[in-house]
Motif scaffolding. Structure first.
Motif, PDB file in Angstrom:
ATOM      1  N   TRP A  45       0.850   3.538   9.726  1.00 28.99           N
ATOM      2  CA  TRP A  45       1.988   2.844   9.119  1.00 28.99           C
ATOM      3  C   TRP A  45       1.547   2.028   7.903  1.00 28.99           C
ATOM      4  O   TRP A  45       2.299   1.903   6.930  1.00 28.99           O
ATOM      5  CB  TRP A  45       2.689   1.961  10.149  1.00 28.99           C
ATOM      6  N   ILE A  46       0.342   1.477   7.947  1.00 29.83           N
ATOM      7  CA  ILE A  46      -0.186   0.797   6.764  1.00 29.83           C
ATOM      8  C   ILE A  46      -0.278   1.791   5.613  1.00 29.83           C
ATOM      9  O   ILE A  46       0.171   1.518   4.488  1.00 29.83           O
ATOM     10  CB  ILE A  46      -1.574   0.176   7.053  1.00 29.83           C
ATOM     11  N   TYR A  47      -0.845   2.949   5.905  1.00 25.48           N
ATOM     12  CA  TYR A  47      -1.011   3.975   4.872  1.00 25.48           C
ATOM     13  C   TYR A  47       0.336   4.390   4.285  1.00 25.48           C
ATOM     14  O   TYR A  47       0.519   4.372   3.056  1.00 25.48           O
ATOM     15  CB  TYR A  47      -1.714   5.208   5.465  1.00 25.48           C
ATOM     16  N   LEU A  48       1.271   4.743   5.136  1.00 25.93           N
ATOM     17  CA  LEU A  48       2.559   5.241   4.654  1.00 25.93           C
ATOM     18  C   LEU A  48       3.318   4.169   3.876  1.00 25.93           C
ATOM     19  O   LEU A  48       3.966   4.454   2.852  1.00 25.93           O
ATOM     20  CB  LEU A  48       3.397   5.748   5.829  1.00 25.93           C
ATOM     21  N   THR A  49       3.245   2.937   4.344  1.00 22.38           N
ATOM     22  CA  THR A  49       3.930   1.848   3.638  1.00 22.38           C
ATOM     23  C   THR A  49       3.359   1.650   2.237  1.00 22.38           C
ATOM     24  O   THR A  49       4.110   1.532   1.256  1.00 22.38           O
ATOM     25  CB  THR A  49       3.801   0.531   4.429  1.00 22.38           C
ATOM     26  N   VAL A  50       2.045   1.615   2.133  1.00 20.94           N
ATOM     27  CA  VAL A  50       1.413   1.403   0.824  1.00 20.94           C
ATOM     28  C   VAL A  50       1.727   2.563  -0.115  1.00 20.94           C
ATOM     29  O   VAL A  50       2.027   2.349  -1.304  1.00 20.94           O
ATOM     30  CB  VAL A  50      -0.108   1.213   0.969  1.00 20.94           C
ATOM     31  N   ILE A  51       1.680   3.784   0.395  1.00 19.93           N
ATOM     32  CA  ILE A  51       1.989   4.949  -0.447  1.00 19.93           C
ATOM     33  C   ILE A  51       3.416   4.861  -0.978  1.00 19.93           C
ATOM     34  O   ILE A  51       3.670   5.095  -2.171  1.00 19.93           O
ATOM     35  CB  ILE A  51       1.776   6.258   0.335  1.00 19.93           C
ATOM     36  N   VAL A  52       4.359   4.517  -0.124  1.00 23.40           N
ATOM     37  CA  VAL A  52       5.760   4.385  -0.557  1.00 23.40           C
ATOM     38  C   VAL A  52       5.892   3.289  -1.620  1.00 23.40           C
ATOM     39  O   VAL A  52       6.562   3.471  -2.638  1.00 23.40           O
ATOM     40  CB  VAL A  52       6.675   4.090   0.648  1.00 23.40           C
ATOM     41  N   LEU A  53       5.241   2.156  -1.390  1.00 26.17           N
ATOM     42  CA  LEU A  53       5.314   1.055  -2.350  1.00 26.17           C
ATOM     43  C   LEU A  53       4.717   1.456  -3.700  1.00 26.17           C
ATOM     44  O   LEU A  53       5.256   1.101  -4.763  1.00 26.17           O
ATOM     45  CB  LEU A  53       4.574  -0.168  -1.805  1.00 26.17           C
ATOM     46  N   LEU A  54       3.631   2.216  -3.668  1.00 29.44           N
ATOM     47  CA  LEU A  54       2.997   2.642  -4.912  1.00 29.44           C
ATOM     48  C   LEU A  54       3.839   3.680  -5.647  1.00 29.44           C
ATOM     49  O   LEU A  54       3.907   3.686  -6.878  1.00 29.44           O
ATOM     50  CB  LEU A  54       1.596   3.192  -4.642  1.00 29.44           C
ATOM     51  N   VAL A  55       4.504   4.554  -4.899  1.00 30.99           N
ATOM     52  CA  VAL A  55       5.410   5.529  -5.525  1.00 30.99           C
ATOM     53  C   VAL A  55       6.567   4.805  -6.200  1.00 30.99           C
ATOM     54  O   VAL A  55       6.920   5.088  -7.351  1.00 30.99           O
ATOM     55  CB  VAL A  55       5.935   6.541  -4.491  1.00 30.99           C
TER      56      VAL A  55
END
Length: 518
Positions: free
Chosen positions: A273-283
């Motif tokens: 969930w950390i990974y997916l959240t950061v990826i979404v925020l960066l996109v």
């Protein structure tokens, strides 16, 4: 965790290889990178913050100068922290139940992916990746032990990560989302979580105060990035970059992400969930693809454990097939990861292999060039320094004393200060770009000016209109350099207004980043 057979000797061997390998993979014709010159100069001006990054990198820069400032010492720190990152990643593997094979695979992932280049660049990114990895490690330690002390270690790691690069705020948001979406949401009622948050705040406080006292340069820097670079980035480019940066072992992190959503990896799912959240925020924020590099050590660790668990006795051959694929692809992609050969040979290789089609040769100007932008940023600095210093030394002493050397951007200014031989020459170098702005004396005065930059200043660059004469002296001719065409221009005999206008303009620029009146 059973440490009867300690993995330390094996991990230590991998770390030594990680430290030493880049020194053998970069051709000696390449110089330092444009950004490295800026960060090295920060070591001469220690503070709790800078226009571009927090202070931690400047501490290492200070030590670099203390040890002589040679190429080896510049590259020592990213190589050392690269080795530390490998160690932390391997110990994440051990904490998640991995054995020697999984440790080996995780080590290969850190050795032969985008970290190979990252850990040979003196930039804040290598510190960012390390502290994100350390944060993930302590999260895993807390999950396994439920010991409160690891919450405080997480807080300490978050604070140190902020002092290395402010982007840790993405990771912290991901951690908060991960708590909400997993069984660890009960921690939100635990006073020690907030105690850990307070510790992170205290560690980061000196830089936060510096940011406040300088009118938040971080926000100014992000605005400038969005206007000059990030606006050209697309979500597709960012997401494909998550594959290409780790091309040699991308299947390992994909396996790791999937494993975290299985029953076997459930207790560590917060990492997913950390990974997916950061990826979404960066996109959403149009981040560059390398902004996510701190996320992948924990996924490589998880993927290595998953590969070990999913390959039973009958499927054990898949383990070595995976290792063979990583090593084969590493050999294939090595000329793209590191500047192995001199520029002409490397450019010819890229042309023969049609590397342009992968997007690796596209620079920030959105055009393809003969070398990747990072590699082109290693060239031309000695040439421009030698040509500038040679002309400066040819001037009569009286003219030298009344001449300043103004560089259009921090890379040029830093290069002249790093490669320049004469101390008087180096003391004359200034720039109003980035943190160099704050290092210009308020009472600047000059009669002549040596300008170093891409083109003749425009008519609206008022100070340059107050000289009697301007002469183009020389320029960068190294065809593969990003500095190709940068010029040395001598402006002679300024009138009485030039110094006054320059001082007023510089003080106005400085005032934008200060709560105190100059």
């Amino acid at each position: 965790m059973n440490l009867n057979k300690s993995p330390w000797p094996f991990i230590c061997l991998l770390a030594i290889i990680k430290f030493a390998l880049p020194f053998f993979l970069q051709h000696p014709v390449y110089e330092l990178h444009r950004d490295e010159f800026l960060y090295l100069e920060q070591g001469h001006h220690l503070a709790w913050g800078y226009m571009e990054v927090p202070p931690m990198l400047s501490w290492l820069s200070y030590l670099t100068h203390l040890f002589g400032g040679s190429f080896f010492w510049v590259k020592f720190w990213p190589s050392l922290f690269g080795a530390f990152t490998l160690i932390v990643t391997c110990y994440m593997v051990v904490e998640m139940g991995g054995k020697s094979f999984a440790v080996f695979v995780a080590g290969l992932c850190i050795l032969f992916t985008a970290y190979l280049r990252l850990h040979f660049l003196f930039q804040a990114n290598f510190l960012e990746v390390f502290w994100w990895a350390v944060s993930a490690y302590f999260i895993i330690r807390y999950i396994n032990s439920k010991q409160v002390k690891f919450l405080y270690w997480i807080g300490f790691a978050f604070g140190c990560a902020w002092l290395s690069k402010n982007s840790v705020s993405f990771f912290i948001l991901g951690f908060a989302v991960g708590l909400l979406l997993t069984q660890y949401r009960s921690l939100l009622l635990n006073k020690h979580l907030y105690g850990a948050g307070l510790l992170a705040f205290v560690v980061a406080l000196p830089n936060l105060l510096w940011q406040y006292n300088h009118n938040w340069p971080l926000l100014h820097h992000m605005k400038e990035l969005r206007e000059t670079q990030l606006q050209f980035l697309s979500p597709v480019d960012f997401l494909t970059g998550q594959i290409f940066m780790y091309f040699t072992a991308f299947f390992i992190w994909v396996i790791g992400l999937l494993w975290l959503f299985t029953t076997a990896g459930k207790q560590y799912r917060i990492l997913a969930w950390i990974y997916l959240t950061v990826i979404v925020l960066l996109v959403i924020s149009s981040g560059k693809n390398y902004y996510s590099m701190g996320l992948y050590p924990m996924l490589f660790a998880a993927g290595s454990v998953a590969l070990q668990q999913w390959t039973t006795v009958k499927l054990k051959w898949l383990r070595w097939a995976a290792v063979a694929v990583i090593l084969f692809l590493a050999g294939f992609t090595l000329p793209m990861a590191m500047p192995l050969w001199e520029p002409d040979k490397l450019a010819a290789y890229y042309n023969e292999r049609d590397v342009e089609g992968t997007g690796m040769l596209k620079w920030e100007d959105q055009h393809n060039h003969s070398l990747p932008q990072d590699f082109a940023d290693y060239l031309g600095w000695k040439e421009i320094t030698e040509k500038t210093e040679r002309f400066y030394e040819s001037l009569p002493q009286k003219e030298k004393d009344s001449t300043i050397i103004y560089c259009r951007h921090y890379g040029l200014a830093g290069a002249l200060k790093y490669y320049g031989k004469d101390e008087q020459f180096k003391l004359k170098v200034i720039s109003d770009n980035g943190s160099f702005l704050h290092w210009i004396p308020n009472d600047i005065a000059f009669k002549h000016l040596l300008f170093v930059g891409r083109r003749m200043p425009d008519a609206d660059d008022e100070v340059f209109q107050h000289f009697q004469k301007a002469t183009i002296i020389d320029s960068v001719t190294y065809k593969h350099s990003r500095q190709l065409g940068d010029k040395v221009i001598f402006f002679e005999n300024a009138d009485s207004l030039a110094s006054k206008l320059a001082a007023e303009g510089l003080n106005q620029m400085k005032q934008e980043f200060s709560r105190k009146k100059l």
